[in-house]
Design a protein around this motif. Structure first.
Motif, short mmCIF file in Angstrom:
data_model
loop_
_atom_site.label_atom_id
_atom_site.label_comp_id
_atom_site.label_asym_id
_atom_site.label_seq_id
_atom_site.Cartn_x
_atom_site.Cartn_y
_atom_site.Cartn_z
N SER A 60 0.86 -1.18 0.00
CA SER A 60 0.00 0.00 0.00
C SER A 60 0.89 1.23 0.00
CB SER A 60 -0.90 0.01 1.25
OG SER A 60 -1.67 1.20 1.30
N SER A 61 0.44 2.29 -0.62
CA SER A 61 1.22 3.52 -0.58
C SER A 61 1.15 4.11 0.82
CB SER A 61 0.66 4.54 -1.59
OG SER A 61 -0.62 4.99 -1.16
N PRO A 62 2.13 4.93 1.22
CA PRO A 62 2.07 5.55 2.55
C PRO A 62 0.77 6.32 2.78
CG PRO A 62 4.23 5.88 1.58
CD PRO A 62 3.38 5.27 0.51
N LYS A 63 0.32 7.03 1.76
CA LYS A 63 -0.91 7.83 1.90
C LYS A 63 -2.12 6.93 2.17
CE LYS A 63 -3.76 11.20 -0.60
NZ LYS A 63 -3.89 11.97 -1.86
N ASN A 64 -2.26 5.86 1.39
CA ASN A 64 -3.40 4.97 1.56
C ASN A 64 -3.29 4.17 2.86
OD1 ASN A 64 -4.65 5.77 -0.80
ND2 ASN A 64 -3.71 4.16 -2.04
N TYR A 65 -2.08 3.85 3.26
CA TYR A 65 -1.86 3.11 4.50
C TYR A 65 -2.37 3.92 5.69
CZ TYR A 65 0.55 -0.18 7.59
OH TYR A 65 0.83 -1.13 8.53
N ARG A 66 -2.02 5.19 5.71
CA ARG A 66 -2.50 6.09 6.79
C ARG A 66 -4.02 6.23 6.73
NH1 ARG A 66 0.21 11.87 6.78
NH2 ARG A 66 1.45 11.20 8.60
N LYS A 67 -4.55 6.42 5.55
CA LYS A 67 -6.00 6.60 5.38
C LYS A 67 -6.76 5.36 5.82
CE LYS A 67 -9.42 7.52 1.74
NZ LYS A 67 -9.59 7.76 0.27
N ASP A 68 -6.30 4.18 5.41
CA ASP A 68 -7.00 2.93 5.75
C ASP A 68 -6.96 2.65 7.25
OD1 ASP A 68 -7.53 2.60 3.08
OD2 ASP A 68 -5.95 1.11 2.73
N PHE A 69 -5.83 2.96 7.89
CA PHE A 69 -5.70 2.70 9.32
C PHE A 69 -6.71 3.53 10.11
CE2 PHE A 69 -4.02 3.85 13.49
CZ PHE A 69 -3.81 2.59 14.05
N PHE A 70 -6.80 4.81 9.81
CA PHE A 70 -7.71 5.67 10.56
C PHE A 70 -9.18 5.37 10.23
CE2 PHE A 70 -3.80 8.23 11.02
CZ PHE A 70 -3.80 8.31 12.39
N ALA A 71 -9.43 4.93 9.01
CA ALA A 71 -10.79 4.52 8.66
C ALA A 71 -11.19 3.29 9.47
CB ALA A 71 -10.88 4.24 7.16
N HIS A 72 -10.26 2.34 9.60
CA HIS A 72 -10.52 1.13 10.39
C HIS A 72 -10.73 1.48 11.86
CE1 HIS A 72 -10.17 -3.06 11.74
NE2 HIS A 72 -9.40 -2.59 12.71
N THR A 73 -9.92 2.40 12.39
CA THR A 73 -10.03 2.81 13.79
C THR A 73 -11.37 3.47 14.06
OG1 THR A 73 -7.62 3.14 13.90
CG2 THR A 73 -8.96 4.17 15.62
N GLU A 74 -11.83 4.31 13.12
CA GLU A 74 -13.12 4.98 13.28
C GLU A 74 -14.26 3.99 13.25
OE1 GLU A 74 -13.24 7.89 10.22
OE2 GLU A 74 -11.72 9.20 11.14
N ARG A 75 -14.18 3.00 12.36
CA ARG A 75 -15.24 1.99 12.29
C ARG A 75 -15.30 1.19 13.58
NH1 ARG A 75 -13.25 1.22 7.01
NH2 ARG A 75 -12.15 -0.66 7.66
N LYS A 76 -14.13 0.87 14.14
CA LYS A 76 -14.09 0.10 15.38
C LYS A 76 -14.70 0.91 16.52
CE LYS A 76 -10.98 -2.31 18.52
NZ LYS A 76 -9.59 -2.67 18.86
N GLU A 77 -14.39 2.21 16.58
CA GLU A 77 -14.94 3.05 17.65
C GLU A 77 -16.45 3.17 17.51
OE1 GLU A 77 -12.77 6.63 17.19
OE2 GLU A 77 -11.02 5.93 18.32
N ASP A 78 -16.95 3.20 16.28
CA ASP A 78 -18.40 3.33 16.07
C ASP A 78 -19.16 2.10 16.55
OD1 ASP A 78 -18.06 5.81 14.97
OD2 ASP A 78 -18.07 5.11 12.88
N THR A 79 -18.46 0.94 16.55
CA THR A 79 -19.15 -0.30 16.97
C THR A 79 -19.11 -0.51 18.47
OG1 THR A 79 -17.13 -1.61 16.66
CG2 THR A 79 -18.62 -1.39 14.77
N LEU A 80 -18.27 0.28 19.17
CA LEU A 80 -18.15 0.11 20.63
C LEU A 80 -19.31 0.77 21.37
CD1 LEU A 80 -14.33 0.73 21.10
CD2 LEU A 80 -15.53 -1.45 21.01
#
Length: 303
Positions: free
Chosen positions: A283-303
């Protein structure tokens, strides 16, 4: 850093287990009173911190966390991570030393029939194990395993012991002996570990094999041979791995631009850095950062 155990008595096993972390999982913050925690990573990467010192543990790495010090994960796992662990203790004393030494057994005399002189053995608090050693230690821990923490399955399982107490203690000491034997009797591993540590601590600087030969007074080919033997890669590849790992940390913990991160880690241009990063992490550095924070936000929304 080396742990020095003063014996008798010998350290003893308390419990062994295995943990599976999902992407986004992070090790709990805690202090283990009078308990050592030996962690061996089988798959993925675990990020541990002890008293402010951070350890990035990849497959084949081990770490011994000492009693009565606060430790925690300093960042979430980025991929599914499997690690085995042993909790053990000693009623004897122990210390932390910057170097190790091998003690020879003293000659018996007529005054020593009934009392054992104190002796020490030393174990590095962290190192990289070769493939054979990793397999051996993980197989031992599998026989000792009584707890499985499976975060993806949302369960903690307790097993009946597979061996009796005497055998469990014997197997535990064989794990310590495997680590200790590598350090005492494998001179080339000690040299390789020093090279590994030097490359890691100088990973922000440009890589030079000539600098390594001057620092350690060994031929270039021997240095390459050592790192390939014990870490499965060349010194230059190790250097890039450390830089890329640091880049992941900067991507996820700072707002630095890709260009700034590349310059911080000594890459000659951002395009070259991005090429190496994508080759390593798909993954490119830009997409890697974007995907990580998107995953973190989804996880927080399910808590």
């Amino acid at each position: 850093m080396y742990l020095e155990y003063i014996c008798p008595p010998m350290p003893h096993l308390i419990v062994a287990g295995r943990s599976i972390f999902r992407p986004g999982d992070i090790h709990e913050r805690r202090v283990l009173t009078d308990i050592f925690d030996l962690i061996v990573v089988e798959k993925g990467t675990l990020y541990m911190e002890e008293d402010g010192y951070q350890y990035t543990l990849n497959a084949g790495d081990y770490l011994i966390l000492v009693p009565n010090k606060r430790h925690k994960g300093f960042r979430p796992c980025l991929e599914e991570t499997h690690f085995s662990w042993l909790h053990f203790s000693t009623t004897g004393s122990f210390g932390l030393e910057f170097s190790s030494k091998q003690q020879k057994r003293k000659r018996m005399n007529h005054r020593k029939y009934y009392k054992k002189d104190d002796f020490s053995f030393f174990i590095s608090n962290q190192a990289h194990l070769n493939t054979q050693q990793t397999s051996f230690i993980l197989s031992i821990i599998d026989r000792l395993e009584e707890v499985k923490i499976d975060n993806p399955a949302h369960e903690k399982i307790f097993f009946k012991p597979k061996v009796d107490e005497f055998e469990a203690q014997r197997l535990f000491l064989s794990v310590l002996d495997s680590i200790r034997t590598q350090e005492y009797f494998s001179t080339d591993f000690d040299i390789a570990s020093q090279i590994y540590s030097y490359i890691e601590s100088h990973s922000n600087q440009s890589f030079s094999l000539d600098t390594l030969t001057e620092k350690f007074s060994y031929h270039k080919s021997y240095i390459i041979q050592l790192t390939k033997k014990h870490f499965g890669t060349t010194p230059a590849q190790l250097h890039n791995q450390f830089r890329l790992e640091k880049s992941r940390n900067l991507l996820l913990k700072t707002t630095m631009s890709i260009q700034e991160i590349a310059e911080e880690l000594g890459f000659y241009d951002a395009a070259y850095f991005s090429k190496l990063f994508k080759r390593e992490y798909h993954s490119s550095p830009k997409n890697y950062r974007k995907d990580f924070f998107a995953h973190t936000e989804r996880k927080e929304d399910t808590l």
